[in-house]
Motif scaffolding. Structure first.
Motif, PDB file in Angstrom:
ATOM      1  N   ARG A 222       0.828  -1.214   0.000  1.00 26.86           N
ATOM      2  CA  ARG A 222       0.000   0.000   0.000  1.00 26.86           C
ATOM      3  C   ARG A 222       0.859   1.259   0.000  1.00 26.86           C
ATOM      4  O   ARG A 222       0.447   2.309  -0.484  1.00 26.86           O
ATOM      5  N   PHE A 223       2.056   1.157   0.597  1.00 19.98           N
ATOM      6  CA  PHE A 223       2.981   2.296   0.698  1.00 19.98           C
ATOM      7  C   PHE A 223       4.309   1.898   0.048  1.00 19.98           C
ATOM      8  O   PHE A 223       5.289   1.629   0.741  1.00 19.98           O
ATOM      9  N   PRO A 224       4.338   1.840  -1.280  1.00 21.63           N
ATOM     10  CA  PRO A 224       5.507   1.265  -1.956  1.00 21.63           C
ATOM     11  C   PRO A 224       6.822   2.000  -1.706  1.00 21.63           C
ATOM     12  O   PRO A 224       7.854   1.361  -1.483  1.00 21.63           O
ATOM     13  N   ALA A 225       6.817   3.322  -1.731  1.00 18.52           N
ATOM     14  CA  ALA A 225       8.078   4.057  -1.543  1.00 18.52           C
ATOM     15  C   ALA A 225       8.619   3.854  -0.132  1.00 18.52           C
ATOM     16  O   ALA A 225       9.818   3.615   0.063  1.00 18.52           O
ATOM     17  N   ALA A 226       7.735   3.922   0.865  1.00 16.71           N
ATOM     18  CA  ALA A 226       8.160   3.723   2.260  1.00 16.71           C
ATOM     19  C   ALA A 226       8.690   2.309   2.463  1.00 16.71           C
ATOM     20  O   ALA A 226       9.705   2.103   3.146  1.00 16.71           O
ATOM     21  N   MET A 227       8.028   1.340   1.859  1.00 14.82           N
ATOM     22  CA  MET A 227       8.471  -0.042   2.027  1.00 14.82           C
ATOM     23  C   MET A 227       9.756  -0.324   1.264  1.00 14.82           C
ATOM     24  O   MET A 227      10.576  -1.130   1.701  1.00 14.82           O
ATOM     25  N   ALA A 228       9.956   0.337   0.146  1.00 14.80           N
ATOM     26  CA  ALA A 228      11.227   0.201  -0.574  1.00 14.80           C
ATOM     27  C   ALA A 228      12.370   0.690   0.320  1.00 14.80           C
ATOM     28  O   ALA A 228      13.421   0.041   0.412  1.00 14.80           O
ATOM     29  N   ARG A 229      12.162   1.825   0.988  1.00 14.78           N
ATOM     30  CA  ARG A 229      13.189   2.347   1.907  1.00 14.78           C
ATOM     31  C   ARG A 229      13.436   1.373   3.051  1.00 14.78           C
ATOM     32  O   ARG A 229      14.582   1.137   3.453  1.00 14.78           O
ATOM     33  N   ARG A 230      12.362   0.803   3.571  1.00 15.29           N
ATOM     34  CA  ARG A 230      12.462  -0.126   4.704  1.00 15.29           C
ATOM     35  C   ARG A 230      13.231  -1.386   4.299  1.00 15.29           C
ATOM     36  O   ARG A 230      14.116  -1.844   5.020  1.00 15.29           O
ATOM     37  N   VAL A 231      12.910  -1.927   3.133  1.00 10.80           N
ATOM     38  CA  VAL A 231      13.588  -3.136   2.658  1.00 10.80           C
ATOM     39  C   VAL A 231      15.052  -2.828   2.345  1.00 10.80           C
ATOM     40  O   VAL A 231      15.944  -3.622   2.648  1.00 10.80           O
ATOM     41  N   GLN A 232      15.320  -1.656   1.789  1.00 11.77           N
ATOM     42  CA  GLN A 232      16.704  -1.293   1.494  1.00 11.77           C
ATOM     43  C   GLN A 232      17.516  -1.142   2.784  1.00 11.77           C
ATOM     44  O   GLN A 232      18.665  -1.596   2.854  1.00 11.77           O
ATOM     45  N   ALA A 233      16.923  -0.561   3.804  1.00  8.44           N
ATOM     46  CA  ALA A 233      17.611  -0.428   5.095  1.00  8.44           C
ATOM     47  C   ALA A 233      17.890  -1.806   5.700  1.00  8.44           C
ATOM     48  O   ALA A 233      18.971  -2.051   6.252  1.00  8.44           O
ATOM     49  N   LEU A 234      16.924  -2.703   5.602  1.00  9.12           N
ATOM     50  CA  LEU A 234      17.114  -4.069   6.099  1.00  9.12           C
ATOM     51  C   LEU A 234      18.259  -4.750   5.360  1.00  9.12           C
ATOM     52  O   LEU A 234      19.144  -5.350   5.981  1.00  9.12           O
ATOM     53  N   CYS A 235      18.268  -4.637   4.038  1.00 10.13           N
ATOM     54  CA  CYS A 235      19.320  -5.270   3.238  1.00 10.13           C
ATOM     55  C   CYS A 235      20.687  -4.653   3.519  1.00 10.13           C
ATOM     56  O   CYS A 235      21.697  -5.376   3.574  1.00 10.13           O
ATOM     57  N   ALA A 236      20.737  -3.348   3.717  1.00 12.30           N
ATOM     58  CA  ALA A 236      22.011  -2.687   4.043  1.00 12.30           C
ATOM     59  C   ALA A 236      22.542  -3.201   5.375  1.00 12.30           C
ATOM     60  O   ALA A 236      23.748  -3.439   5.534  1.00 12.30           O
ATOM     61  N   TYR A 237      21.648  -3.400   6.328  1.00 14.39           N
ATOM     62  CA  TYR A 237      22.054  -3.914   7.643  1.00 14.39           C
ATOM     63  C   TYR A 237      22.571  -5.345   7.521  1.00 14.39           C
ATOM     64  O   TYR A 237      23.602  -5.697   8.101  1.00 14.39           O
ATOM     65  N   ILE A 238      21.865  -6.175   6.752  1.00 11.74           N
ATOM     66  CA  ILE A 238      22.297  -7.568   6.546  1.00 11.74           C
ATOM     67  C   ILE A 238      23.648  -7.598   5.838  1.00 11.74           C
ATOM     68  O   ILE A 238      24.541  -8.375   6.186  1.00 11.74           O
ATOM     69  N   ALA A 239      23.824  -6.734   4.850  1.00  9.66           N
ATOM     70  CA  ALA A 239      25.087  -6.682   4.119  1.00  9.66           C
ATOM     71  C   ALA A 239      26.235  -6.265   5.037  1.00  9.66           C
ATOM     72  O   ALA A 239      27.313  -6.873   5.013  1.00  9.66           O
ATOM     73  N   ALA A 240      26.000  -5.246   5.848  1.00  8.40           N
ATOM     74  CA  ALA A 240      27.069  -4.714   6.701  1.00  8.40           C
ATOM     75  C   ALA A 240      27.358  -5.600   7.914  1.00  8.40           C
ATOM     76  O   ALA A 240      28.516  -5.774   8.300  1.00  8.40           O
ATOM     77  N   THR A 241      26.323  -6.164   8.501  1.00 11.54           N
ATOM     78  CA  THR A 241      26.475  -6.887   9.764  1.00 11.54           C
ATOM     79  C   THR A 241      26.734  -8.374   9.569  1.00 11.54           C
ATOM     80  O   THR A 241      27.467  -8.987  10.350  1.00 11.54           O
ATOM     81  N   TYR A 242      26.140  -8.953   8.528  1.00  8.19           N
ATOM     82  CA  TYR A 242      26.224 -10.404   8.334  1.00  8.19           C
ATOM     83  C   TYR A 242      26.828 -10.785   6.984  1.00  8.19           C
ATOM     84  O   TYR A 242      26.604 -11.880   6.491  1.00  8.19           O
ATOM     85  N   ASP A 243      27.588  -9.861   6.398  1.00  6.57           N
ATOM     86  CA  ASP A 243      28.270 -10.130   5.132  1.00  6.57           C
ATOM     87  C   ASP A 243      27.287 -10.585   4.048  1.00  6.57           C
ATOM     88  O   ASP A 243      27.614 -11.401   3.197  1.00  6.57           O
ATOM     89  N   GLY A 244      26.068 -10.052   4.109  1.00  5.38           N
ATOM     90  CA  GLY A 244      25.063 -10.355   3.095  1.00  5.38           C
ATOM     91  C   GLY A 244      24.312 -11.658   3.298  1.00  5.38           C
ATOM     92  O   GLY A 244      23.429 -11.991   2.505  1.00  5.38           O
ATOM     93  N   ASP A 245      24.642 -12.406   4.353  1.00  4.41           N
ATOM     94  CA  ASP A 245      24.036 -13.722   4.594  1.00  4.41           C
ATOM     95  C   ASP A 245      22.968 -13.616   5.679  1.00  4.41           C
ATOM     96  O   ASP A 245      23.270 -13.645   6.875  1.00  4.41           O
ATOM     97  N   ALA A 246      21.703 -13.503   5.268  1.00  7.06           N
ATOM     98  CA  ALA A 246      20.614 -13.288   6.221  1.00  7.06           C
ATOM     99  C   ALA A 246      20.473 -14.427   7.230  1.00  7.06           C
ATOM    100  O   ALA A 246      20.091 -14.204   8.381  1.00  7.06           O
ATOM    101  N   ALA A 247      20.795 -15.648   6.836  1.00 12.24           N
ATOM    102  CA  ALA A 247      20.667 -16.787   7.750  1.00 12.24           C
ATOM    103  C   ALA A 247      21.550 -16.632   8.983  1.00 12.24           C
ATOM    104  O   ALA A 247      21.249 -17.182  10.048  1.00 12.24           O
ATOM    105  N   ARG A 248      22.635 -15.866   8.857  1.00  9.38           N
ATOM    106  CA  ARG A 248      23.542 -15.695   9.999  1.00  9.38           C
ATOM    107  C   ARG A 248      22.885 -14.967  11.159  1.00  9.38           C
ATOM    108  O   ARG A 248      23.374 -15.054  12.290  1.00  9.38           O
ATOM    109  N   VAL A 249      21.778 -14.277  10.920  1.00  3.51           N
ATOM    110  CA  VAL A 249      21.054 -13.651  12.034  1.00  3.51           C
ATOM    111  C   VAL A 249      20.767 -14.716  13.084  1.00  3.51           C
ATOM    112  O   VAL A 249      20.936 -14.482  14.284  1.00  3.51           O
ATOM    113  N   TRP A 250      20.357 -15.909  12.654  1.00  2.42           N
ATOM    114  CA  TRP A 250      20.071 -16.967  13.625  1.00  2.42           C
ATOM    115  C   TRP A 250      21.159 -18.021  13.735  1.00  2.42           C
ATOM    116  O   TRP A 250      21.395 -18.556  14.810  1.00  2.42           O
ATOM    117  N   THR A 251      21.890 -18.310  12.655  1.00  2.00           N
ATOM    118  CA  THR A 251      22.912 -19.364  12.769  1.00  2.00           C
ATOM    119  C   THR A 251      24.122 -18.910  13.584  1.00  2.00           C
ATOM    120  O   THR A 251      24.848 -19.751  14.112  1.00  2.00           O
TER     121      THR A 251
END
Length: 197
Positions: A87-116
């Motif tokens: 419903r809010f595409p621009a806001a959600m694009a920003r949210r998803v980009q922030a999530l991906c940037a965090y995963i890239a910076a913190t977990y070397d791009g590997d989302a599974a490492r959040v739990w593994t």
């Protein structure tokens, strides 16, 4: 310090969308699951968790680094294409980009490492809470999904997995409908209680 190896048994699919391909993607691609949660706001569960598959179709990939580095306006355009991903595409694009940037910076791009990479249940809870776009309700649902659907075992995980029904208890389209009905009833009761307070 040696990294502990955590094994999980990913299910074939999660029954959140009614679309076989979308349900399989969120079960087998950790970033897709996290993106689904990021989109799970003010839209039905089915729409939110269908979003990662459609985003993958539009971008040609679901790579945390590449999404993080995408021009923000180009990413917003991908979200706005019809049908819009939210419903809010621009806001959600920003949210998803922030999530991906965090995963890239913190977990070397590997989302599974959040739990593994988590040491125990409390550490996993902290890691999930640190994710952009993740609040308490999403964290509780993710904890339940990882424990109940993925078979994740960590010391102290039982202490942080919620006792109330969550998406972690959904095992079929029918149980999704029951969960959604119970959630609506709970929200209505909560709203009444807030009005009386």
């Amino acid at each position: 310090m040696r990294r502990m190896t955590v094994t999980i048994a990913a299910p074939d699919k999660l029954h959140y969308t009614g679309d076989d391909a979308a349900d399989r993607l969120i079960a087998t691609n950790p970033l897709a699951l996290l993106i689904g949660f990021a989109l799970d706001q003010q839209v039905p569960v089915q729409n939110a968790f269908s979003g990662p598959l459609e985003l993958q179709r539009r971008l040609g990939h679901l790579d945390a680094r590449r999404i993080a580095e995408t021009d923000p306006e180009a990413l917003a355009d991908a979200f706005r294409q019809r049908p819009a991903l939210h419903r809010f595409p621009a806001a959600m694009a920003r949210r998803v980009q922030a999530l991906c940037a965090y995963i890239a910076a913190t977990y070397d791009g590997d989302a599974a490492r959040v739990w593994t990479d988590a040491r125990d249940g409390q550490d996993l809870q902290r890691r999930l809470m640190a994710l952009p776009a993740f609040g308490d309700m999403k964290v509780r649902s993710m904890l339940a999904i990882l424990a109940k659907r993925f078979g994740l075992e960590l010391p102290g995980l039982d202490e942080v997995v919620p006792r109330h029904p969550t998406l972690g208890d959904v095992t079929s389209e029918e149980s999704l409908a029951s969960y959604q009905a119970a959630k609506r009833a709970h929200k209505a009761e909560w709203s009444k209680a807030q009005a009386r307070a």
